[in-house]
Enzyme design. Sequence first.
Site, short mmCIF file in Angstrom:
data_model
loop_
_atom_site.label_atom_id
_atom_site.label_comp_id
_atom_site.label_asym_id
_atom_site.label_seq_id
_atom_site.Cartn_x
_atom_site.Cartn_y
_atom_site.Cartn_z
N THR A 1 -91.44 158.43 27.62
CA THR A 1 -92.42 158.91 26.33
C THR A 1 -93.56 157.97 26.39
O THR A 1 -93.86 157.02 26.82
CB THR A 1 -91.61 158.47 25.04
OG1 THR A 1 -92.48 158.56 23.77
CG2 THR A 1 -91.28 156.63 25.23
N TYR B 1 -88.55 151.68 20.00
CA TYR B 1 -88.41 152.95 20.87
C TYR B 1 -89.03 152.97 21.99
O TYR B 1 -88.44 153.12 23.05
CB TYR B 1 -88.83 154.20 19.96
CG TYR B 1 -88.81 155.51 20.65
CD1 TYR B 1 -87.57 155.99 21.11
CD2 TYR B 1 -90.04 156.20 20.80
CE1 TYR B 1 -87.71 157.17 22.00
CE2 TYR B 1 -90.11 157.32 21.42
CZ TYR B 1 -88.99 157.80 22.19
OH TYR B 1 -88.91 158.93 22.73
#
Length: 340
Positions: A127, A152
Amino acid sequence: MSAIAQFRVERGILVTGGAGYIGSHAVLALKDAGWKVCVIDNLVTGFAWAVPEGVPFYEGDIADSALVARIIAEQNVGAILHFAGSVVVPESVSDPLNYYSNNTVKSRALIESAVTGGVKHFIFSSTAATYGTPETEGPITETTPQKPINPYGTSKLMTEWMLRDVASAHDFNYCALRYFNVAGADPQGRTGQSTAGATHLIKVAVEAALGKRRSVAVFGTDFDTPDGTGVRDYIHVSDLAQAHVLALEALIDEPDQSHFLNCGYGHGYSVLEVLDAVDRVTNMQIERQFSGRRAGDPASLTADSRAIRSRFGWTPRHDDLDTIVTHALAWERYLSQRLR
């Protein structure tokens, strides 16, 4: 016969999280290209019906080493595409241990199963959150310092580190694909974003257009952007799935090379531009609720995608905001009919 053609005939591809949003599109892209695909998914956020007919499906956890070993043996798995994990940033802040468990600890178990089972190629769903908030303006390159600002992003970066170290120690190569904002749905209507309570802007907007939400929240109108709202790089999920097929071919063709590459179009749209596109496609007006900025939101995040285009010959086919919205809307309408 080329190495890729021989691999396609002889070996299977295991897709983790293949019943989820991006994973199910990757399964379709692989299947369409003639690869032998199998899926493992615990169905926490995925749906068994999203796995195409004829694709072997195993319901279970990627940390179940006995199950993964059995799949590798039964399907003669030669490569893994790893999508399984948790992806909601605010949730990672409120429950960091769950994210380090799902995204890091379980990825470690999966990587170990790959090494033990003789799987030499690994593609990781990473990501742009690994970059955090860039200190300089402009598109983000792969050499931009990775300084995640939430659990995250950190959980994904730690998995990138594990893959790097494993590739140095074993007969193993990998590709970490750093996604920007994934949106849209399969143009043929075979799969799409189906998770309830999703936070992706385009998903939220088309839900509002169909009356599933009363309004769409706009966080911040005073950013240093043309209209004051945040700008993001939206990539069609089918173009992203195709990038994974190309990454697989590259890993097989050059087994001594690993990669970490951005996946985006290299340009962005503001929140208001996205909502205007949804209004335009639906010929209606979505109600907008304006509020202040969220902590840590940068003004603009776009990808420098020159590397994946040049290395893999990746050529997006759906780089058009109205097309992305149209496909997302069509899938949302299908879901409405399915759930009646």
